[in-house]
Design a protein around this motif. Structure first.
Motif, mmCIF file in Angstrom:
data_model
loop_
_atom_site.group_PDB
_atom_site.id
_atom_site.type_symbol
_atom_site.label_atom_id
_atom_site.label_comp_id
_atom_site.label_asym_id
_atom_site.label_seq_id
_atom_site.Cartn_x
_atom_site.Cartn_y
_atom_site.Cartn_z
ATOM 1 N N GLU A 1 -1.453 -2.344 11.640
ATOM 2 C CA GLU A 1 -1.942 -2.363 10.242
ATOM 3 C C GLU A 1 -3.199 -3.211 10.048
ATOM 4 N N LEU B 1 -5.343 5.333 1.435
ATOM 5 C CA LEU B 1 -5.408 6.162 0.228
ATOM 6 C C LEU B 1 -4.464 5.564 -0.795
ATOM 7 N N TYR C 1 8.009 12.675 0.840
ATOM 8 C CA TYR C 1 7.539 11.625 1.754
ATOM 9 C C TYR C 1 6.095 11.327 1.369
ATOM 10 N N GLU D 1 11.928 2.254 7.055
ATOM 11 C CA GLU D 1 12.938 1.455 7.754
ATOM 12 C C GLU D 1 14.248 1.594 6.988
ATOM 13 N N LEU E 1 9.471 4.417 13.547
ATOM 14 C CA LEU E 1 10.529 3.979 12.634
ATOM 15 C C LEU E 1 10.450 2.486 12.344
ATOM 16 N N LEU F 1 3.375 8.873 0.924
ATOM 17 C CA LEU F 1 2.854 7.534 1.237
ATOM 18 C C LEU F 1 1.673 7.209 0.329
ATOM 19 N N TYR F 2 0.951 8.263 -0.099
ATOM 20 C CA TYR F 2 -0.244 8.103 -0.924
ATOM 21 C C TYR F 2 -0.373 9.340 -1.797
ATOM 22 N N TYR G 1 0.809 -1.228 0.000
ATOM 23 C CA TYR G 1 0.000 0.000 0.000
ATOM 24 C C TYR G 1 0.841 1.276 0.000
ATOM 25 N N LEU H 1 3.637 2.449 16.239
ATOM 26 C CA LEU H 1 3.824 1.335 15.307
ATOM 27 C C LEU H 1 2.439 0.754 15.031
ATOM 28 N N ARG H 2 1.820 1.222 13.968
ATOM 29 C CA ARG H 2 0.490 0.677 13.661
ATOM 30 C C ARG H 2 0.590 -0.823 13.434
ATOM 31 N N GLN I 1 9.516 10.298 12.273
ATOM 32 C CA GLN I 1 8.950 9.170 11.525
ATOM 33 C C GLN I 1 9.739 8.927 10.246
ATOM 34 N N MET J 1 -5.266 1.196 8.944
ATOM 35 C CA MET J 1 -5.910 2.014 7.912
ATOM 36 C C MET J 1 -7.353 1.539 7.755
ATOM 37 N N ILE K 1 6.350 4.769 -0.368
ATOM 38 C CA ILE K 1 7.818 4.765 -0.223
ATOM 39 C C ILE K 1 8.367 3.338 -0.123
HETATM 40 N N1 SAM Z 1 8.084 2.647 8.735
HETATM 41 C C1 SAM Z 1 7.318 2.936 9.885
HETATM 42 C C2 SAM Z 1 6.286 1.863 10.133
HETATM 43 O O1 SAM Z 1 6.245 0.895 9.415
HETATM 44 O O2 SAM Z 1 5.580 1.958 11.109
HETATM 45 C C3 SAM Z 1 6.671 4.299 9.871
HETATM 46 C C4 SAM Z 1 6.379 4.901 8.543
HETATM 47 S S1 SAM Z 1 4.957 4.206 7.752
HETATM 48 C C5 SAM Z 1 5.064 4.975 6.188
HETATM 49 C C6 SAM Z 1 3.634 5.052 8.614
HETATM 50 C C7 SAM Z 1 2.234 4.605 8.342
HETATM 51 O O3 SAM Z 1 1.786 5.110 7.106
HETATM 52 C C8 SAM Z 1 1.976 3.137 8.231
HETATM 53 O O4 SAM Z 1 1.836 2.569 9.498
HETATM 54 C C9 SAM Z 1 0.708 3.045 7.379
HETATM 55 O O5 SAM Z 1 -0.442 2.717 8.135
HETATM 56 C C10 SAM Z 1 0.596 4.457 6.789
HETATM 57 N N2 SAM Z 1 0.463 4.385 5.325
HETATM 58 C C11 SAM Z 1 1.328 3.884 4.444
HETATM 59 N N3 SAM Z 1 0.811 3.899 3.207
HETATM 60 C C12 SAM Z 1 -0.438 4.408 3.296
HETATM 61 C C13 SAM Z 1 -1.485 4.638 2.369
HETATM 62 N N4 SAM Z 1 -1.354 4.329 1.090
HETATM 63 N N5 SAM Z 1 -2.636 5.177 2.831
HETATM 64 C C14 SAM Z 1 -2.765 5.491 4.127
HETATM 65 N N6 SAM Z 1 -1.821 5.280 5.055
HETATM 66 C C15 SAM Z 1 -0.660 4.736 4.644
#
Ligand code: SAM
Length: 348
Positions: free
Chosen positions: A162, A233, A305, A109, A138, A307-308, A68, A159-160, A106, A201, A71
Motif C-alpha cells: 500500500e 479511486l 465488491y 479480511e 486475503l 472498492l471504489y 480508502y 498483498l499490496r 480475493q 495505489m 468495503i
Molecule cells: N483484503 C485484502 C488485502 O488487504 O490485501 C485484499 C482485498 S483489498 C480490497 C485489495 C486491494 O484493493 C488493496 O490492496 C488496495 O490497494 C485496493 N483498493 C482498495 N480500495 C481502493 C480504492 N479506493 N482505489 C483503488 N484501489 C483500492
C-alpha cells in the motif's frame, strides 16, 4: 530524466533522490521514452504473451477499516456477501471452461474464512484442476496460517504493501494496522515459498514523490514476483470521498518504471485502471504490463465488491468477454496465453 530511465534499465535501481526526481517529472516525452523501454523489456522476456487470471471476489466482509476502501468495516451502506465453497468451485469450473488456468481468490479480511475453510477450498480447486495455479489475496494472516494455505496447495499470494512510507501508511489506515506487520507478512510469504505480489495505489491521499521513491526502493528490496499497481479511486462512502482520483498518466508511468525495475515481474493492468479509462487495460499493456485479471465472480455479486466508485462490472471486465479481450490484445500485437503463466525461472 531520460538518463535516469536508461540507468534504471541497465542497473534495475536508482537512489531515492533519483527516483523522487523521476516521479516528479511531468514531461510527456519522458513518459513516452519510459513506455518504449518498458515494452521493449516486456517483449524481450515475454514476447507477445499476456497472461490471464480469473478473479473471484469471495467476500465483501472485512474486519479492517482502511480509509480508502469501499468495503471497510465502517461503511454501513456496503452490501455484504460471501461465496460458499460450492459457489467458488462453480466459478472455477466456469473459468476453466473459458480457458483460465489461474484463479485468484480475493476478499476482505473475513473471519468466516478460517484456515480450515480455506484449505478445504484450496484442496478441492487443486484436485479438480491440477493444471491450474491458485492465487490468494486475503490480507494479513499469521505465518502459521500462510504455511497451512501453502501446504494445501496455494501457489501465489497478493498483498499490496500500500505504501512503504511509515507516515503515509498512518494517513491511509487506522491505528492497529501497521506497515511493519504488512511488510513482515510479505517477507513471510516469500520465505514460505509463495510467488508473492506487493504493490500500491498511485495518487492515494497524502502520497508524495518521496513516498513513491520509497515504494520503488521497497519493491527493489523485496523483489516480488508480482506487482499490483493501480490508481487510487475515491469511494463516496469513505473518509476519502472528496479526494481526487489518481492520474492515468502517472499510473502508466509508474507501471513502466516497475517493468524496468523488475523486468521479469508479472504486472497486471488492473481493474482500477479500466475504471479510470475505457481503454485502461490496453494502455496498461502498452506501458509494460503483461497480465489481465477478468472477473469470474458470480454476476450477482460483482457490483457488491465495490472498492471504489464506478467499478466496471460488465463488458470487457467480465471473464465471459474473453473473446473480446483476445481481439483487443491482438490489436496491440499481443496474444492471450491460456496457461498458468508462472514467473520465469531463467535470468534475462
Ligand atoms: N483484503 C485484502 C488485502 O488487504 O490485501 C485484499 C482485498 S483489498 C480490497 C485489495 C486491494 O484493493 C488493496 O490492496 C488496495 O490497494 C485496493 N483498493 C482498495 N480500495 C481502493 C480504492 N479506493 N482505489 C483503488 N484501489 C483500492
Amino acid at each position: 530524466m531520460k538518463e535516469y530511465i536508461q540507468k534504471l534499465q541497465e542497473e534495475h535501481s536508482l537512489t531515492k533522490e533519483e527516483f523522487a526526481a523521476l516521479v516528479s517529472c511531468r514531461d510527456e516525452s519522458v513518459y513516452d521514452f519510459a513506455r518504449q523501454q518498458a515494452v521493449k523489456t516486456r517483449r524481450r522476456i515475454y514476447g507477445q504473451d499476456v497472461y490471464i487470471r480469473g478473479l473471484i471476489e469471495i467476500s465483501s466482509y472485512c474486519k479492517n477499516d482502511c480509509y480508502y476502501c469501499g468495503i471497510r468495516r465502517s461503511n454501513k451502506k456496503a452490501s455484504r456477501y460471501r461465496l460458499t465453497h460450492s459457489q467458488i468451485l462453480d466459478c472455477c469450473r466456469e473459468g476453466y471452461n473459458l480457458g483460465f488456468r489461474t484463479f485468484v481468490l480475493q476478499g476482505g479480511e473475513d473471519s468466516h474464512f478460517t484456515d480450515q475453510t480455506l484449505t478445504a477450498i484450496i484442496r478441492d480447486v487443486k484436485a479438480g484442476y491440477p493444471d491450474c495455479a491458485v492465487t490468494l489475496s486475503l490480507g494479513e494472516r499469521s505465518r502459521e496460517s500462510y504455511e497451512k494455505l501453502y501446504a494445501a496447495g496455494a501457489d501465489r499470494y497478493l498483498l499490496r504493501h500500500e505504501t512503504a512510507s511509515e507516515e503515509h501508511y498512518q494517513r491511509l489506515h487506522p491505528k492497529g494496522l501497521s506497515l511493519k506487520n504488512r511488510k513482515e507478512c510479505l517477507w513471510n510469504l516469500k520465505e514460505i515459498g509463495f510467488q508473492t505480489g506487493a504493490g500500491f495505489m498511485v495518487g492515494s491521499p497524502g502520497q508524495t514523490a518521496e513516498c513513491l521513491a520509497d515504494d520503488l526502493l521497497f519493491l527493489r528490496e523485496l523483489s516480488p514476483q508480482m506487482v499490483g499497481v493501480g490508481p487510487f479511486l475515491r469511494h463516496q462512502d469513505t473518509p476519502f470521498a472528496d479526494q481526487p482520483d489518481g492520474s492515468l498518466e502517472m499510473t502508466l508511468f509508474l507501471l513502466s518504471l516497475i517493468r524496468l525495475l523488475l523486468p521479469k515481474a508479472l504486472l497486471p493492468a488492473t481493474t482500477a485502471l479500466s475504471a479510470l479509462h475505457p481503454d485502461g487495460r490496453k494502455l496498461g499493456i502498452l506501458a509494460g504490463c503483461n497480465v489481465v485479471m477478468p472477473n469470474l465472480s458470480p454476476a450477482a455479486v460483482r457490483k457488491k465488491y465495490l472498492l471504489y466508485d464506478h467499478k466496471p462490472a460488465t463488458g470487457l471486465e467480465a471473464a465471459e468477454s474473453i473473446d473480446l479481450l483476445k481481439k483487443q490484445m491482438k490489436e496491440i500485437g499481443c496474444q492471450v496465453v491460456c496457461d498458468r503463466g508462472d514467473y520465469p525461472a531463467a535470468d534475462f
